[in-house]
Design an enzyme around this catalytic site. Structure first.
Site: not given
Ligand code: PEP
Length: 250
Positions: A97, A99, A167, A13, A212
Site C-alpha cells: 500500500h 502508506e 491507487e 487501515k 476516495s
Molecule cells: C486506501 O486506504 O487504500 C484508500 C483508497 O483509502 P480512501 O478510500 O479513504 O481514499
C-alpha cells in the site's frame, strides 16, 4: 479470457477496536440475504482478523490483513508472517500500500518478496501501485505505475489468485479522484504491464481502483474499462457505506 470476477475490498487501515466487528457482521449478513456480483473482502488490522473471521464464518465475506513480513517466522519484533495471518483466518492480504511504500520505505523488491510469501501461505495478495502528485504532474504516471508492476509482481503469481490495485497516492484519503479518462488510461496500461510481466496469466487478475471511492462515485468508476473492482479505505469502515459500494458493482 473472461473478465475476472470483480473484487470490492475494504482497507480498514489502523482503525477499529472490538466494536468494529459488528460492521463486518452487518456486511456478512447483507451478503447472505442478497449475494453480491463481486467478491467482497474486509482487510482488517491484525488484532481483529481472528475475531472477524469467526464473526463472519459461513458467509461469503472474505477476511484479509494489510501487510506481512516476507519470512515465515524469525526475530522480527512487531511483525507478523503470512502464515500467522492465514492461521488467524485471513484469506487475503494487501501488499505495498502507498502508506507502506512512503512511511516504511517499502520497495518493489520488498513487495515482490511479500507477494511470494503470501502465496506460500495460501493468501491472495492485493498488490498496490500508484503515482504521487509530483509524478503525475511531471507526466510520469504510466512509467511509474508500470515500473511498479514490473518490479512488484513475481513470476510465481502466474496462474494464482491475486489482484492489482491502482491507487493514485494523491487520491487516497483526500476526496480527490482522477477523471474517468485518467483511470481508464492507467488501467489499460496496467493490464498491458501485467501481461508483459506474467504473460496471458496477467489477464486473469482484476485491477482494482482505489482512492476516495465513495457510495456516490463508485458506480461510475466501476464501469470504466479494465476496472475490476475497488480498494476502499474510509468508506469501508461503516457497513452501510461499504454495502452501497458493493451494490454499485452489481
Ligand atoms: C486506501 O486506504 O487504500 C484508500 C483508497 O483509502 P480512501 O478510500 O479513504 O481514499
Amino acid at each position: 479470457m473472461a473478465a475476472p470476477r470483480p473484487l470490492i475490498a475494504g482497507n480498514w487501515k489502523m482503525f477499529g477496536l472490538g466494536g468494529a466487528v459488528d460492521e463486518a457482521r452487518q456486511v456478512a449478513a447483507a451478503l447472505l440475504v442478497k449475494p453480491a456480483k463481486a467478491r467482497v473482502a474486509i482487510c482488517a488490522p491484525s488484532t481483529l482478523v481472528e475475531r472477524l473471521a469467526r464473526a463472519v464464518e459461513g458467509s461469503s465475506l472474505i477476511v484479509g490483513g494489510q501487510d506481512i513480513h516476507a519470512e515465515p517466522s524469525g526475530a522480527y519484533t512487531g511483525d507478523i508472517s503470512a502464515e500467522m495471518l492465514a492461521d488467524a483466518g485471513a484469506k487475503m492480504v494487501i501488499l505495498a500500500h502507498s502508506e507502506r511504500r512512503s512511511v516504511y520505505g517499502e520497495t518493489d523488491a520488498v513487495a515482490a518478496a511479500k507477494a511470494k510469501a503470501a502465496l506460500r501461505a495460501g493468501l491472495e495478495p492485493i498488490v498496490c501501485v500508484g503515482e504521487t502528485l509530483a509524478e503525475r504532474q511531471a507526466g510520469r504516471t504510466l512509467e511509474v505505475i508500470c515500473g511498479q508492476v514490473k518490479g512488484s509482481l513475481p513470476q510465481e503469481l502466474a496462474g494464482r489468485a491475486f489482484a492489482l490495485a491502482y491507487e493514485p497516492v494523491w487520491a487516497i484519503g483526500t476526496g480527490l479522484t482522477p477523471t474517468l479518462a485518467q483511470i481508464e488510461e492507467a488501467h489499460v496500461a496496467l493490464r498491458q504491464a501485467m501481461v508483459d510481466a506474467l504473460g496471458e496469466a496477467g489477464r486473469a487478475a482484476p485491477i482494482l481502483y482505489g482512492g476516495s471511492v465513495k457510495p456516490d462515485n463508485a458506480a461510475e468508476i466501476l464501469q470504466v474499462r479494465d476496472v475490476g473492482g475497488a480498494l476502499v479505505g474510509g468508506a469501508s469502515l461503516k457497513a452501510e457505506d461499504f454495502l452501497k459500494i458493493v451494490r454499485a458493482a452489481g
